[in-house]
Structure formats: C-alpha cells, structure tokens
Design a protein around this motif. Structure first.
Motif, PDB file in Angstrom:
ATOM      1  N   VAL A   1       0.820  -1.323  -0.420  1.00 40.70           N
ATOM      2  CA  VAL A   1       0.000  -0.096  -0.047  1.00 40.70           C
ATOM      3  C   VAL A   1       1.045   1.349  -0.077  1.00 40.70           C
ATOM      4  O   VAL A   1       1.976   0.936   0.237  1.00 40.70           O
ATOM      5  N   LYS A   2       0.700   2.092   0.226  1.00 41.66           N
ATOM      6  CA  LYS A   2       1.456   3.362   0.040  1.00 41.66           C
ATOM      7  C   LYS A   2       1.967   4.375   1.594  1.00 41.66           C
ATOM      8  O   LYS A   2       0.687   3.326   2.410  1.00 41.66           O
ATOM      9  N   SER A   3       2.663   4.800   1.797  1.00 37.13           N
ATOM     10  CA  SER A   3       3.093   5.279   3.067  1.00 37.13           C
ATOM     11  C   SER A   3       2.545   5.910   3.242  1.00 37.13           C
ATOM     12  O   SER A   3       1.520   5.713   4.258  1.00 37.13           O
ATOM     13  N   ALA A   4       1.333   7.246   2.500  1.00 31.02           N
ATOM     14  CA  ALA A   4       0.471   7.654   3.055  1.00 31.02           C
ATOM     15  C   ALA A   4      -0.818   7.377   4.058  1.00 31.02           C
ATOM     16  O   ALA A   4      -1.256   7.828   4.245  1.00 31.02           O
ATOM     17  N   GLU A   5      -0.832   5.595   4.109  1.00 29.26           N
ATOM     18  CA  GLU A   5      -1.593   5.053   4.075  1.00 29.26           C
ATOM     19  C   GLU A   5      -1.557   4.329   5.536  1.00 29.26           C
ATOM     20  O   GLU A   5      -2.861   3.295   6.475  1.00 29.26           O
ATOM     21  N   VAL A   6      -0.685   4.574   6.115  1.00 23.69           N
ATOM     22  CA  VAL A   6      -0.170   3.591   6.990  1.00 23.69           C
ATOM     23  C   VAL A   6      -0.124   4.596   8.187  1.00 23.69           C
ATOM     24  O   VAL A   6       0.661   5.497   8.371  1.00 23.69           O
ATOM     25  N   PHE A   7      -0.866   3.775   9.284  1.00 23.81           N
ATOM     26  CA  PHE A   7      -0.915   5.115  10.204  1.00 23.81           C
ATOM     27  C   PHE A   7      -0.642   4.098  11.358  1.00 23.81           C
ATOM     28  O   PHE A   7      -0.938   3.154  11.601  1.00 23.81           O
ATOM     29  N   PHE A   8       0.412   4.933  12.575  1.00 18.30           N
ATOM     30  CA  PHE A   8       0.576   3.613  13.617  1.00 18.30           C
ATOM     31  C   PHE A   8      -0.046   4.110  14.914  1.00 18.30           C
ATOM     32  O   PHE A   8      -0.624   5.092  14.914  1.00 18.30           O
ATOM     33  N   THR A   9      -0.314   2.736  15.535  1.00 14.28           N
ATOM     34  CA  THR A   9      -1.008   2.584  16.713  1.00 14.28           C
ATOM     35  C   THR A   9      -0.866   2.373  17.822  1.00 14.28           C
ATOM     36  O   THR A   9       0.225   1.877  18.039  1.00 14.28           O
ATOM     37  N   SER A  10      -1.378   1.922  18.716  1.00 18.95           N
ATOM     38  CA  SER A  10      -0.723   1.323  20.161  1.00 18.95           C
ATOM     39  C   SER A  10      -1.121  -0.723  19.876  1.00 18.95           C
ATOM     40  O   SER A  10      -0.979  -1.055  20.739  1.00 18.95           O
ATOM     41  N   GLY A  11      -2.042  -0.618  19.108  1.00 20.12           N
ATOM     42  CA  GLY A  11      -2.169  -1.969  19.228  1.00 20.12           C
ATOM     43  C   GLY A  11      -3.372  -2.594  18.577  1.00 20.12           C
ATOM     44  O   GLY A  11      -4.456  -1.374  17.901  1.00 20.12           O
ATOM     45  N   GLY A  12      -4.072  -3.503  18.146  1.00 25.99           N
ATOM     46  CA  GLY A  12      -5.206  -4.163  17.731  1.00 25.99           C
ATOM     47  C   GLY A  12      -6.554  -2.893  18.278  1.00 25.99           C
ATOM     48  O   GLY A  12      -7.487  -3.015  17.888  1.00 25.99           O
ATOM     49  N   THR A  13      -6.445  -3.175  19.881  1.00 22.60           N
ATOM     50  CA  THR A  13      -8.182  -2.908  20.194  1.00 22.60           C
ATOM     51  C   THR A  13      -7.838  -1.515  19.707  1.00 22.60           C
ATOM     52  O   THR A  13      -9.444  -0.616  19.510  1.00 22.60           O
ATOM     53  N   GLU A  14      -6.935  -0.571  19.669  1.00 25.17           N
ATOM     54  CA  GLU A  14      -6.885   0.520  19.828  1.00 25.17           C
ATOM     55  C   GLU A  14      -7.096   1.244  18.001  1.00 25.17           C
ATOM     56  O   GLU A  14      -7.882   1.157  17.547  1.00 25.17           O
ATOM     57  N   GLY A  15      -6.852  -0.147  17.425  1.00 23.10           N
ATOM     58  CA  GLY A  15      -6.806   0.024  15.707  1.00 23.10           C
ATOM     59  C   GLY A  15      -8.342  -0.188  14.946  1.00 23.10           C
ATOM     60  O   GLY A  15      -9.044   0.613  14.544  1.00 23.10           O
ATOM     61  N   ASN A  16      -8.246  -1.481  16.038  1.00 23.32           N
ATOM     62  CA  ASN A  16     -10.349  -1.624  15.884  1.00 23.32           C
ATOM     63  C   ASN A  16     -11.350  -0.476  16.431  1.00 23.32           C
ATOM     64  O   ASN A  16     -12.129   0.326  15.435  1.00 23.32           O
ATOM     65  N   ASN A  17     -10.938   0.457  17.351  1.00 23.09           N
ATOM     66  CA  ASN A  17     -11.798   1.067  17.824  1.00 23.09           C
ATOM     67  C   ASN A  17     -11.916   2.394  17.171  1.00 23.09           C
ATOM     68  O   ASN A  17     -12.692   3.218  16.970  1.00 23.09           O
ATOM     69  N   LEU A  18     -10.532   2.933  16.861  1.00 24.49           N
ATOM     70  CA  LEU A  18     -10.573   4.016  15.758  1.00 24.49           C
ATOM     71  C   LEU A  18     -10.358   3.303  14.263  1.00 24.49           C
ATOM     72  O   LEU A  18     -12.068   4.271  14.389  1.00 24.49           O
ATOM     73  N   ALA A  19     -11.179   2.759  13.944  1.00 22.88           N
ATOM     74  CA  ALA A  19     -11.703   1.855  12.663  1.00 22.88           C
ATOM     75  C   ALA A  19     -12.966   2.196  12.298  1.00 22.88           C
ATOM     76  O   ALA A  19     -13.667   2.707  11.648  1.00 22.88           O
TER      77      ALA A  19
END
Ligand SMILES: Cc1ncc(COP(=O)(O)O)c(C=O)c1O
Length: 379
Positions: free
Chosen positions: A58-76
């Motif tokens: 994917v593109k660099s501009a599409e990669v966002f760093f989080t603290s893990g799966g729980t945060e990623g799922n909540n944010l998404a």
C-alpha cells in the motif's frame, strides 16, 4: 517449556528488541521537534512507514501507527461510523468478533446506530449471501475479521470485498490481527478500506500496531491533541516500537513463506492427535488458519485443564487472552455449536513458526495424560 499461546502474544525476535534499544538510546528525539535530533527520529519514522507500506503493498500515506489491535479496531469502527453518520446509521459485523470490535459496536448501538450481527455456521464462517441480504440503503460500514482468534476460522474476505465493491458508499474494515503473516490477504485486491494489525502478535512489541486507512477514506479521530499521524491519531509516536514493528513484520512475513509448510504439518499433528483422545472434541474447522487449533473436553472446565497442562510445561489458553480472566464461555464456540458445555470447556492451542513438530507430539501426549487424569478425579 512448550509455548502454545501465540495468539495471545508472541515472543519478540531478538533483532526486534535490539532495534528498540538502539532507537530508544541513540534516536530518542520527538519526531515532531524541529531540531536535528527530532529530524533524525522523524526520518526513522518515515522509513519504517515506507517499509511497512511496501510489505502491505500500500502507500506510505495509508499507514498510521497505533498502540495495537484494540486501538486500531476502535479507531477504525468508531471513527468510520462517526465521520460518515450523515450518510446512514446502519453498521454490520459478525457474531464472533474480538471484544475490541464487539464492544465498539455495542457503544455505537447505544449511540443510536443500528447494528446487524451476522451469524456463523458450524465451521465458524459467515455467509456472503447473508451479508448481501443484510445490506441496506443506510449501511455505511461492514467490519469482518480475517482470522478468528479463538478457533482460527478464515472469513471469505476476498469474496466479501468483491461484493462490497458494488457498494462504494460502504466502508469495509478488516481486523487482520490474527491473519497477518499466517493467511495471505491482499488489502488492495480485496477492496479493504480499513485494516487493523497488532505488533505483538507477530513477534513485535506490545503497544505497537498499524491501522491501514485507504487514501480518501474519512474517519473521525478518537484522541484530541497534537494531530500526529495525519490528524487521525494524536500523541507522540512510539518511534522505537515502530522501527521494531517494521523489523518484526518483515521477519514474520518472510518466515511465513519459509515455514508455512511446517506450521501446517504441526496443525495436522494436533488435529489428528486431538481427535484420538477420548472425550476431546475439536472445535476448529479442518480448513482453518494454520496456527490455531481449538478443542473442548465437555464436562472439564477449561481452566482446570489449562493449569494441569502447565504442570507438564505446556502453555495454552482458554478463550481469547482478554476474555479468559472473566471465565466466560467461548462466544465463538457457542455461536458455532450452540452448546454451553462445549463452550465452557475450550482450550486454544496457538503456534508460531518457532514451534517444532516434536513439540506438538509431546503436547498431544501431555493433553492425553491430563484429560485421563482429570476425568478419573472427576468420576
Ligand atoms: C482478532 C483480534 N483482534 C484484536 C485484538 C487486540 O489486539 P491488541 O492485543 O494488540 O490490543 C486481538 C488480540 O488478541 C485479536 O486476537
């Protein structure tokens, strides 16, 4: 020790820890600082972003760093629902998601969103036909995990993505935490808009993760603050953890190719070995992910068997790591088999590339001994 709890967490690779220590020691600057020390940290951050983007294609501009799966799922999930609610308030998920997805949907339902939970069959899979029937004019989000964390069933993400391509107004989120490095998935080909990855499930460090957000997708941030990570995720980036994550992902994806065969063979040893033990019922589908095998011994409490196995040096888990302390029945096994006793007696074995076939054989012997001993005590 035979460690078979890799879906709860994996042991970080030594190279990962070395990277973390080096970056923390030599490049401790804040990547948002304007001076040279900050710029060095920022450079490391963008290199890691590019490396991860290349690995995910994917593109660099599409990669966002989080603290893990729980945060990623909540944010998404919350982010997508809140940012797009003017277009509709219907959201869809499955009945066997990880609690970080389930609870996020629960919160949204309390806020007035209509939620459809898709059922699964006895193999732990949702039906694409059921999903198509559930779609409505006001549907804005579909969130479906790739690999189930309890039994390892693999959802038909590519087919679901194909279906959803006909509905460009609906965002497609995939919890890929248990899938990455184990079961192939092309984010682009499957038309995925949002994808969650966790660092510590692929031999990276706890507190690291990635949320893929397809360019052009709008989500609302959960945190207010300094607007880091393209404004989606405020908070100073964990540069050392992120550099370590890029390394862990590269090694894991490489190991996935090198050791795919071994992982499958280990699964076969478990699958057949378990079926031969009196009183054991295998819950995982035959064609599940190569690293998860779930079984029940109805009548025996999971926790009792887990601790008996621990005395033999075999480390497994009951339900998902975060639910196991609550001592509840396995939601996934209950949804698949509708049998409370079966769901209350589950054990999950989860392997990694570093397990050996010999360990699987020893673990099967230990399980056989433990079940026979406990059943004798109970009788
Ligand atoms: C499928 C799935 N999603 C999300 C998570 C949460 O990830 P983390 O532990 O990084 O918060 C897990 C963790 O077990 C998981 O298995």
């Amino acid at each position: 020790m035979i460690y078979l709890d890799n879906s709860a967490t994996t042991k970080p690779y030594p190279e990962v820890i070395e990277s973390f220590v080096k970056v923390s020691t030599d490049y401790f600057g804040n990547p948002s600082s304007l001076h040279g020390i900050g710029t060095q940290a920022e450079k490391l951050l963008s290199t890691a972003r590019k490396q991860i983007a290349d690995l995910l294609k994917v593109k660099s501009a599409e990669v966002f760093f989080t603290s893990g799966g729980t945060e990623g799922n909540n944010l998404a999930i919350k982010g997508a629902a809140l940012a797009n609610q003017n277009r509709g308030k219907h959201i869809i998920t499955t009945s066997i998601e990880h609690p970080s997805v389930m609870e996020a949907f629960q919160v949204l339902s309390e806020q007035g969103f209509a939620v459809t939970y898709l059922p699964v069959d006895a193999t732990g899979r949702v039906s694409v036909v059921d999903l198509e029937k559930a779609l409505r004019e006001d549907t804005i989000l579909v969130s479906i995990m790739h690999v189930n964390n309890e039994v390892g069933s693999i959802q038909p993400i590519a087919e679901i993505g194909e279906l959803l391509k006909q509905y460009p107004q609906i965002l497609f989120h995939v919890d890929h935490v248990q899938g990455i490095g184990k079961v192939d998935l092309s984010l682009i080909d499957a038309g995925i808009d949002l994808c969650t990855i966790s660092g510590h499930k692929l031999h990276g460090l706890k507190g690291t993760g990635v949320l893929y957000i397809r360019q052009g997708v709008r989500i609302a941030p959960l945190f207010s603050g300094g607007n880091q990570e393209g404004q989606f995720r405020s908070g100073t980036e964990n540069v050392a953890g992120i550099v370590a994550l890029a390394k862990a992902m590269r090694i894991s994806l490489n190991n996935c190719v090198l050791y795919a065969h071994k992982l499958k063979e280990i699964r076969t040893v478990f699958y057949h070995g378990l079926q031969e033990i009196d009183g054991v019922q295998v819950n995982s589908p035959v064609d599940g992910a190569p690293h998860i095998i779930n079984f029940s011994v109805p009548g025996l409490k999971s926790e009792v068997l887990l601790h008996e196995l621990e005395t033999e040096g075999v480390y497994v888990s009951t339900t998902s790591a975060c639910s196991s302390k609550k001592r509840t029945a396995s939601k996934t096994v209950l949804e698949m088999y509708r049998n409370q006793e079966r769901a209350e007696s589950v054990i999950r074995i989860s392997t990694s590339f570093h397990n050996e076939i010999e360990e699987a054989k020893q673990a099967i012997d230990a399980i056989g001994r433990a079940v026979a001993k406990l059943e004798k005590v109970m009788r």
